[in-house]
Scaffold this active site. Structure first.
Site, PDB file in Angstrom:
ATOM      1  CE1 TYR C 140      18.977  -5.049 -34.809  1.00  0.00           C
ATOM      2  CE2 TYR C 140      19.749  -6.774 -36.287  1.00  0.00           C
ATOM      3  CZ  TYR C 140      19.614  -6.257 -35.011  1.00  0.00           C
ATOM      4  OH  TYR C 140      20.137  -6.956 -33.943  1.00  0.00           O
ATOM      5  CE  LYS C 168      16.106  -6.150 -32.730  1.00  0.00           C
ATOM      6  NZ  LYS C 168      17.239  -7.078 -32.716  1.00  0.00           N
TER       7      LYS C 168
END
Lengths: 312, 312, 312, 312
Positions: C140, C168
C-alpha cells in the site's frame, strides 16, 4: 577550538538590503545612508546581494551598478562581500569579476537553485567555480530558498579547496552547525558564519566566527556589541542584548506567515527609520498600510527599549 | 530569564533505550543494568518510550510491562517520564493511566503520526488529551518522525493549559527554540528541554531547562556535568565536555546515512559497553558485523579520551 | 498487456469507512447498512482498515472486533481485504492472523510510519513480513501519510515474493503508476490498483486492474459502472460517469483545505445519506454544522444528477 | 467536454533541448538539425527555453540569440512558444518582448523560483505579468524545480485573465490535472497541456489539449501519432505507441537516480542519434563514457522496435 583570530572574516557582516525607488531602480541616496549607518555602527564587513538583498530579483546590469556604487561609497573603510548566486554560471562569473574590479574582498555563493543538484554535482560545481574565481569564496547554505543542503561531507571536501574560505549557514539547523564547528576546528582558514540572528549569541559562544544578521541593517551596533559580548563570554552584557534581538525578531519579522514576512518587516522598519523606502523588488511587495503602521508602532517601542539598554 | 529553579523538570533526562532479547522480548537484566547506570551517573530523570526507546514499534502490552518494570527498578530514586505517543488516543490514555498507576511523574506525547493534523486540529487534540490525563504532560516536537510541527502560536496556546508543563524540542531548529525560550520566559511552570545533544550546551547557556540526550544512555555523567557547567557558565569545564559529545556524535551516530543510523549506533555502542545487546525492534535492525566492529573500535577510543577528561 | 483476468483481485474494492457511535465504539447497525449497500452496488471486494477506515486511530481490540463483525456480515458473498498497517510488527501479525481466522481473502499493508525506512530497510521489512503472513499481501503506497515511497525498484523486487500479490497506489503520481504497469505487464499474479478516484477511469483504460475509490462508500454502483466502461473502453458511457466522480470530488472533499477534509466530507455525506453518523475517530473530528449543511445541499444536487445519469 | 478545437494551442509541442558546443556556446548547426527533425516529425509547435531547454542556466544574451535563431530557422512553419521563466521580472519582460519581436506565438512562465511565494503572491505576480506581456501566456506548473505549486483555486482565478491562455502541468499529479480539466471544461480559450510523457496517452484520452513530451526531441512522429490515436480513442494504435514511450522512459531516463538523469539521458540519446552533442550547461554535466555507451546500446534497440512499429 577558537582559531578565528587568524581568519580573514569574522564578526558581524550584515546582509545589506537593496534600497529601491518606486520604479524599481536603485535608490542611491538611501544606499549611502545605509552604508554610513552600518559603518558607523561598527560592523566588520558588509555582504551585498544576498537573500536579504533580494539578489535573485535583479538583472546582472542592476547588480553590477549596485556593486560599483556600494564599493565607491564604502571606499575601503570595511570589507565588502558580494553575492554571486545565480542559476547561470556565466552570470556568477561575470559578477565575480565585477566584484573584484571594484574592490570587493570576497564572494558568497548559494547553489544554482533551479535543478536540485546531487551532492556530487554540488561538489563538482563548486570546485570548478572556485578554480576560476578571482576572489576567495564563501559557501552559502540556504536550503529554505535553494532546496539544496550542503551536507557535512560536502563541506569538508570543499573546505580543502584553497579558494573556499568559509560557509555562511542559514539552515537554522544548529546541530549541523556544531558538527561543522567541531570537524573544522583545526582549519585555520575556514570561517563559519551563522545566519539566523536568534542564534547569533549561542553560536559565537560555542566558537562561530561571526554572523550575518539581517536586523543589523536597522541596529548595527546592537549586533556588534552582542557579538563582542559573546566572544568575551560576558553574560551580563550578552543576555539583555540577546533579549533585544528576540524582541526584534518576534515583533518585526512575523506580521505575516509566509517566507517573505521577514523581508517585508525589515524594509518596513527601515522605512520607519527613514533609512530607505519600503519598496521590494518583484515578485515580492510591501506591506499594506495597516501592517506598515503596526511595524511603525512596534519599532518605536523597540527603539525606546534599545536606547535605554545601549546607554547603560 | 531563568526561572528553572521553580520548575518541576530540569536537568538531564535521558531517553532510555529499550533493551531487547533476540526474540524481541524485554531484556530485564539489561533494563536493570541501564537504570542503575543512569541513576549512578546522576541523571535528573529517565524518559522511557520515546523515539530512542523505539516506542512506536511495541504493543501496548509490551509497553505496560516496560513501564511497570522500570518503575519497580527505579523505585522512586529519580523521576520517570513515560512516552504515551500513539496514533490511537485510546492507547495513549491507557498508557497514561498505567504510568500513573506504577508511579511515573509525568507523560510525554508527540502528535498522532498518521494523519497530518492542521495546527487547530493539533491544539484541539492536546487540549482534550491534557484534560483527561492523570499526570502532567510534556509536548514532544519531533517533526522528522511525525511530520507535524508544533508552531510557536500553538505552543503558546497549549502552555496555558494547567496540565501541560513543558516541551521537548527535537526539531534541531535553534531559532525556533530561542523564540519559545523568549516568549515563555515568564512562565513559571513551563519547562523547555532540548533534544539534540549537539546543542545541549548552547541551549542551556541561553536558558533551556535541560536536555534529553540519547548519548546519556552510554555516558550519563558526561551529560550531567556538561549541563551543570553550562548552567554555571563555566566555559573551561564546558568546552572539553561539549567536544567530547561532538566526538561521540560524529563517531557513533553516522556510520550509515539514514534516519536509523543514530539508533543502530547507540545500541551497538551499548552492546560494546556490555549494557545490553544490540537488537532493535522491527522495522529496524542491527548493524552488520563490520559496522559493529567499527563502533567497538571507535568506542574504545572515546572511552579512553573520556576517562582522561573526567579524571581531571 | 492486460493479464488481469488471471489475477486474484481486480475491479472496485472500496476502502470502507468505519462507522462510529458517539462514544467512539463501533456502530454495528451502520456497519451492516454499509456492507449491504456496497454488496448491492456490485463491488468486487471490500477493503477494511485502510486510511479511509481510520485504521491508525483504533486499538488492536477494536480492529479485531471490526474484522470479525464485517466478515460475519459479508458472509462470504464477496472478498474482504484487511489492512494490517501498524507501526508495531507484532500488532500487524496479530491482525493478519485474526483476518485469516475470520475468513478474509487478503491483507493490505502500508509501511510502519514512525521511522522513515530506507528502501533496503523497506524491502527487508516486507520480505520478512510476507514470509510469515497466513494470507497474500497487497503493498500500500501512501506517501502522503507514511512519508515513505515504494520506489519502482523496490516494488519490482517485492513483486517476486510469492506471497506479495499486488500494490495499491495512492501516491497520485500517474507516471510512477504507468511505469509499474509497464514493467510488471507480464507478471500474471501482481495486481495494480489505483487509489485516487479522479484517475480511476484513465488508469483502468491504460491497464490498471482496478481501484480503491473512497466515494464508492456513497455510490458503489457508479464506480463499478465506471470501471466496467473503462475496461470495455466505452467512452460514451465512461465520460459522463467520470464527470460525476469529478463532481463528487470537487464538491464533497474540498470543504476545508487540510488532509482530513476528504474524510470529513465523506463521512458527512454518508450521514446525509443515512448510512452512518459522521463521527470521526480521534484525532480527527466532524465538520461544524455549517459545513455539514453545505455537504447536505451539495449531496442532494449530486444525487439528482446521478439518478438522471444512472437511469439512462 | 472537449473544446480543444477552438483553442489556440493543442497537440504535441516538444520542449526543445538547447544544443551546445563544448565551449557552452549555442550549436547552430544542431539547432537547425533539431528544428527540421521536429517539423518533419509533424509536431504542432515548439517550446524553447523550458526545463528541458536548460533555460535557467543561460544568460539573457544567450537566450535572446536562441530565440532569434530558432524563429529564423522555423520561419513561420509552426508556432514557437518561448519560456520566459526567470527569478527577475525585468529579465522575463525582456525575453517576452524579444520573443514577440522575432515572431513567437506565445510565452510560457514558471514562477520565480528563489522566494517561495504564497498563493496570493503568486496570483498577484501573474496578474501583473500578464497585463504587461505582448503575447499570450501559458502558466507552467513545475513544483519539483520551483517548489511552488499552482493550486487549483489560483489556476481558476488566473484563467479569467484575458492574456493567460493555458497551463502546462509537469506536476505528475494526475488527480490535480483531472480537477483542472473538469473545472475548466467550459472555458473555450484555456488549454491544458500535460508534461510527463508517460501519461500523455491517458491525459489526452480524458480531454487534455496536448502534451509537452521531452522524448519528442528524439522521436517526434511517435508522440504525434500517439496524440492522434488518443484523440481518436483508437486503442489498437494507441497501446503499442504508449508501450514504446514507456520503453523510452524506463530505458533512457533512469540511468542515474537524481533529477538530472532525464536530461542527461535525453541529450546522450540525441548524441547517439547524431542530432547534437551531449554537452549540458553548467551546473549539469554529461554522462561518463560507460553510461553514454549504455544509452547508445539501448537506443539502438529502441530504434529497431520503433521502426518495426511505425512501419506497420
Amino acid at each position: 577550538m577558537n582559531n578565528s583570530i587568524q581568519k580573514l572574516f569574522r564578526g558581524i557582516i550584515p546582509p545589506m538590503v537593496t534600497p529601491l525607488n518606486e520604479d524599481q531602480t536603485l535608490d542611491l541616496r538611501s544606499l549611502n545612508l545605509i552604508t554610513e549607518h552600518l559603518i558607523k555602527g561598527g560592523v566588520h564587513g558588509i555582504f551585498i546581494l544576498g537573500t536579504t538583498g533580494e539578489s535573485s530579483s535583479f538583472t546582472t546590469d542592476f547588480k553590477e551598478n549596485l556593486i560599483q556604487e556600494t564599493l565607491r561609497m564604502v571606499d575601503g573603510r570595511i570589507d565588502v562581500l558580494v553575492g554571486i548566486t545565480d542559476s547561470s554560471l556565466e552570470n556568477s562569473n561575470y559578477l565575480a569579476h565585477t566584484a573584484e574590479k571594484y574592490g570587493a574582498k570576497a564572494l558568497v555563493s548559494a547553489p544554482p537553485f533551479y535543478y536540485h543538484l546531487s551532492q556530487p554535482e554540488l561538489i563538482a560545481y563548486y570546485e570548478d567555480l572556485a578554480d576560476s574565481l578571482p576572489l576567495p569564496l564563501f559557501l552559502y547554505n540556504m536550503p529554505s530558498h535553494t532546496n539544496i543542503f550542503f551536507e557535512i561531507d560536502s563541506v569538508l571536501r570543499l573546505s580543502k579547496h584553497p579558494n573556499i574560505i568559509g560557509l555562511k549557514d542559514s539552515s537554522a539547523n544548529a546541530p549541523y552547525f556544531q558538527k561543522l564547528l567541531y570537524l573544522l576546528r583545526n582549519d585555520p582558514k575556514f570561517s563559519l558564519l551563522v545566519g539566523p540572528e536568534e542564534i547569533l549569541g549561542e553560536s559565537v559562544l560555542m566558537g562561530a566566527d561571526g554572523g550575518v544578521p539581517g536586523g543589523a541593517n536597522l541596529f548595527p551596533q546592537l549586533y556588534v556589541e552582542l557579538y563582542e559580548a559573546a566572544r568575551q563570554r560576558n553574560f551580563s552584557t550578552l543576555i539583555p542584548l540577546h533579549q533585544m534581538v528576540m524582541e526584534i525578531s518576534t515583533n518585526l519579522y512575523t506580521i505575516e506567515s509566509g517566507q517573505s514576512s521577514y523581508l517585508k518587516g525589515l524594509k518596513s522598519a527601515l522605512f520607519s527609520s527613514e533609512l530607505c523606502d519600503d519598496y521590494l523588488a518583484s515578485p515580492l511587495s510591501s506591506f499594506e498600510k495597516s501592517d506598515r503602521n503596526m511595524i511603525a508602532t512596534r519599532l518605536e517601542n523597540l527603539q525606546s527599549s534599545l536606547s535605554k539598554l545601549m546607554s547603560t
